[in-house]
Design a protein around this motif. Sequence first.
Motif, PDB file in Angstrom:
ATOM      1  N   TYR A  57     -49.522 -27.083  17.933  1.00 10.56           N
ATOM      2  CA  TYR A  57     -49.665 -25.613  18.514  1.00 10.56           C
ATOM      3  C   TYR A  57     -49.478 -25.692  20.019  1.00 10.56           C
ATOM      4  O   TYR A  57     -49.964 -26.740  20.592  1.00 10.56           O
ATOM      5  CB  TYR A  57     -50.959 -25.028  18.234  1.00 10.56           C
ATOM      6  CG  TYR A  57     -51.135 -24.286  16.865  1.00 10.56           C
ATOM      7  CD1 TYR A  57     -50.958 -25.183  15.702  1.00 10.56           C
ATOM      8  CD2 TYR A  57     -51.547 -23.094  16.915  1.00 10.56           C
ATOM      9  CE1 TYR A  57     -51.226 -24.403  14.623  1.00 10.56           C
ATOM     10  CE2 TYR A  57     -51.561 -22.384  15.535  1.00 10.56           C
ATOM     11  CZ  TYR A  57     -51.412 -23.186  14.541  1.00 10.56           C
ATOM     12  OH  TYR A  57     -51.505 -22.554  13.247  1.00 10.56           O
TER      13      TYR A  57
ATOM     14  N   LYS B 129     -48.615 -29.147  12.250  1.00 10.37           N
ATOM     15  CA  LYS B 129     -47.598 -28.846  13.127  1.00 10.37           C
ATOM     16  C   LYS B 129     -48.407 -28.726  14.515  1.00 10.37           C
ATOM     17  O   LYS B 129     -49.550 -28.225  14.503  1.00 10.37           O
ATOM     18  CB  LYS B 129     -47.238 -27.220  12.789  1.00 10.37           C
ATOM     19  CG  LYS B 129     -45.697 -26.833  13.062  1.00 10.37           C
ATOM     20  CD  LYS B 129     -45.308 -25.653  12.687  1.00 10.37           C
ATOM     21  CE  LYS B 129     -43.744 -25.344  12.585  1.00 10.37           C
ATOM     22  NZ  LYS B 129     -43.187 -24.354  12.154  1.00 10.37           N
TER      23      LYS B 129
ATOM     24  N   ALA C  41     -53.680 -21.532  22.891  1.00 17.37           N
ATOM     25  CA  ALA C  41     -53.351 -22.180  21.777  1.00 17.37           C
ATOM     26  C   ALA C  41     -54.374 -22.375  20.944  1.00 17.37           C
ATOM     27  O   ALA C  41     -54.413 -22.125  19.785  1.00 17.37           O
ATOM     28  CB  ALA C  41     -52.524 -23.380  21.942  1.00 17.37           C
TER      29      ALA C  41
ATOM     30  N   GLU D 135     -56.312 -17.545  13.735  1.00 17.46           N
ATOM     31  CA  GLU D 135     -55.745 -17.734  12.332  1.00 17.46           C
ATOM     32  C   GLU D 135     -56.531 -18.082  11.369  1.00 17.46           C
ATOM     33  O   GLU D 135     -56.438 -17.643  10.067  1.00 17.46           O
ATOM     34  CB  GLU D 135     -54.427 -18.896  12.620  1.00 17.46           C
ATOM     35  CG  GLU D 135     -53.123 -18.105  12.880  1.00 17.46           C
ATOM     36  CD  GLU D 135     -52.077 -19.152  13.018  1.00 17.46           C
ATOM     37  OE1 GLU D 135     -51.764 -20.193  12.228  1.00 17.46           O
ATOM     38  OE2 GLU D 135     -51.376 -19.064  13.970  1.00 17.46           O
TER      39      GLU D 135
ATOM     40  N   LYS E 125     -45.250 -25.227  16.963  1.00 16.53           N
ATOM     41  CA  LYS E 125     -45.314 -23.640  17.055  1.00 16.53           C
ATOM     42  C   LYS E 125     -45.730 -23.180  18.054  1.00 16.53           C
ATOM     43  O   LYS E 125     -46.873 -23.511  18.798  1.00 16.53           O
ATOM     44  CB  LYS E 125     -46.277 -23.290  15.760  1.00 16.53           C
ATOM     45  CG  LYS E 125     -46.533 -22.039  15.451  1.00 16.53           C
ATOM     46  CD  LYS E 125     -47.480 -21.608  14.618  1.00 16.53           C
ATOM     47  CE  LYS E 125     -48.063 -20.285  14.574  1.00 16.53           C
ATOM     48  NZ  LYS E 125     -48.235 -19.609  13.426  1.00 16.53           N
ATOM     49  N   CYS E 126     -44.743 -22.156  18.851  1.00 17.94           N
ATOM     50  CA  CYS E 126     -45.530 -21.501  20.005  1.00 17.94           C
ATOM     51  C   CYS E 126     -46.314 -20.390  19.605  1.00 17.94           C
ATOM     52  O   CYS E 126     -46.044 -19.436  19.040  1.00 17.94           O
ATOM     53  CB  CYS E 126     -44.176 -20.949  20.733  1.00 17.94           C
ATOM     54  SG  CYS E 126     -44.624 -19.801  21.969  1.00 17.94           S
ATOM     55  N   SER E 127     -47.735 -20.783  19.796  1.00 16.53           N
ATOM     56  CA  SER E 127     -48.768 -19.591  19.159  1.00 16.53           C
ATOM     57  C   SER E 127     -49.466 -18.681  20.302  1.00 16.53           C
ATOM     58  O   SER E 127     -50.041 -17.988  20.023  1.00 16.53           O
ATOM     59  CB  SER E 127     -49.961 -20.648  18.438  1.00 16.53           C
ATOM     60  OG  SER E 127     -50.408 -21.564  19.495  1.00 16.53           O
TER      61      SER E 127
ATOM     62  N   MET F 244     -55.236 -20.569  17.235  1.00 13.77           N
ATOM     63  CA  MET F 244     -55.342 -21.386  16.138  1.00 13.77           C
ATOM     64  C   MET F 244     -56.815 -20.846  15.278  1.00 13.77           C
ATOM     65  O   MET F 244     -56.777 -20.676  14.170  1.00 13.77           O
ATOM     66  CB  MET F 244     -55.541 -22.825  16.529  1.00 13.77           C
ATOM     67  CG  MET F 244     -55.556 -23.855  15.283  1.00 13.77           C
ATOM     68  SD  MET F 244     -55.080 -25.572  16.298  1.00 13.77           S
ATOM     69  CE  MET F 244     -55.654 -26.564  15.034  1.00 13.77           C
TER      70      MET F 244
ATOM     71  N   PHE G 245     -53.441 -30.248  22.076  1.00 14.93           N
ATOM     72  CA  PHE G 245     -52.519 -28.996  22.020  1.00 14.93           C
ATOM     73  C   PHE G 245     -51.331 -29.413  23.165  1.00 14.93           C
ATOM     74  O   PHE G 245     -51.699 -30.084  23.972  1.00 14.93           O
ATOM     75  CB  PHE G 245     -53.010 -27.494  22.615  1.00 14.93           C
ATOM     76  CG  PHE G 245     -54.296 -27.187  21.860  1.00 14.93           C
ATOM     77  CD1 PHE G 245     -54.073 -26.443  20.545  1.00 14.93           C
ATOM     78  CD2 PHE G 245     -55.505 -27.555  22.088  1.00 14.93           C
ATOM     79  CE1 PHE G 245     -55.215 -26.132  19.881  1.00 14.93           C
ATOM     80  CE2 PHE G 245     -56.399 -27.204  21.118  1.00 14.93           C
ATOM     81  CZ  PHE G 245     -56.431 -26.726  20.035  1.00 14.93           C
TER      82      PHE G 245
END
Length: 496
Positions: free
Chosen positions: A154, A152, A484, A491, A206-208, A488, A84
């Motif tokens: 994270y 992408k 992060a 999600e 992606k700023c998660s 993930m 990450f």
Amino acid sequence: MSPPYLLPLNNTVELPEKTRAALDSIEQQFDLPTKKLEEIVEQMLWEFGKGLSEQPTKETKDTFMPMIPTYLQHIPSGKETGTFLALDLGGTNLRVCEVTLLGDSKWTMRQQKYKVSQALKMGEVAALFDYIANSVDQFLTEIGTTGDPNEKLYLGFTFSFPVAQTALAKGTLINWTKGFECKNAVGKDVAQLLQDALDRKHIHVKCSALVNDTAGTLMAAAYERGDCLCGGIFGTGTNGAYVEDVAKITKESKTKEELEQAKKDGLDKMVVNTEWGAFDNERVVMPFTIFDSRVDRISINPRKQAFEKMISGMYLGEVTRNVVLHLVDAQVIFKGFSSKSLNAHYGLDTAIMSALEAFSLPNSDSAADPIASIRKCITKDLGIADELVSDADCVAVARVSEIVGTRGCRLSACALAATIKQTGNDKSDKEVKFGLDGSLVEFYPRFDQRVKDALRELLGEDVVKRVVIDLAKDGSGVGAALCAQAAMAMEAKAKH
Ligand code: BGC
């Protein structure tokens, strides 16, 4: 009277009556006897309760600690894996890191630091975020990543300022602290500001997760060493995040059924970012000296971050400088003369306090001749001419440093004690673990001893025996990566 840590020095040098009297008076103003500590803890617990139960309004927002829910509900087990990106903004530098979690409580990190200029700290917020995105770009170009190029990346964003969080990757800036004052930022979603800046540059990231450094430190400490109650920072600023029962965060107004379901799903705990730096902004309980008022008045955020201004690295040196100047003006030290550095705002860095007090440490290089090492500090770092400095002046300056620093440590202990009491850990028989990071924890002589001494006065030896204070170095980088990772995993779970 708070215990002195450098007393031996007083016995080697005869202090003139005037010096002794001046030091006694300073000591009295900064003293925090046990009873006062207890009152402070009580008031802090009151603010904990208020912050957990009430959404702050325009009128009340500076009257109690914000106690911000972070939406972090999965405390790491040490088994997490993956690569990450982590961004860390909040102190002196901006850091971009690539963190690989190895799944056995271990991690590797590659990082690059980028200077955040004074102009960026005070300018338009868009310029700051463009600079951050450029730094990520530069990092990926020069250092690269080992992550899957088709996926992408994270990114966890450690943003160490008060943010009203509404989801793991969403939160608006409440106010700046620690010398930042960018325009057009307060009230904006900082994760979105970052994502927009990354998108403008077509960076495939992606700023998660949006993470406070204290929450990151807690996550990192849990990943590395198992169960952790609280992550705390005692560095440029100060703050703590701890694991709270969701049921006690009543401002989130959950129904009984929702709380029961949360318990079944193992989601009955949440990390809360206390923002304890803002404790006692109303000046209810802490004894503010005239030196504190001076520091506060000329700061960029007067009447805010009251606790932080007595504790953290950004301000301890400044309080000390004001006391030393008072002794100069009262013709007690340096024959009444000052210097350019001593006259300059923030001209006495907190690192100088560490140097002034370093001789008290076992095996210290300066232990053999403490007066010589203090004199060197005064003449070299503070720019006072050698012929103006007597041995008694050396003792006086080191003692002032010790008085201001000890008060800071004793107040720090109040925050830990309040967290222990809030979570019922003063009554349990479990080990209570704190992961702490920051320049004071790492470099200020006898920080942990002074904190533990005050904790002992507050909670008793039986509780203190169970308290483990670990140095959680680099928590903000690894913690951001862990957040992060959590985003993930959440999600992926939602997709199935
Ligand atoms: C900020 C906190 C932060 C702390 C330590 C304070 O000034 O308000 O959000 O955690 O500094 O970096």
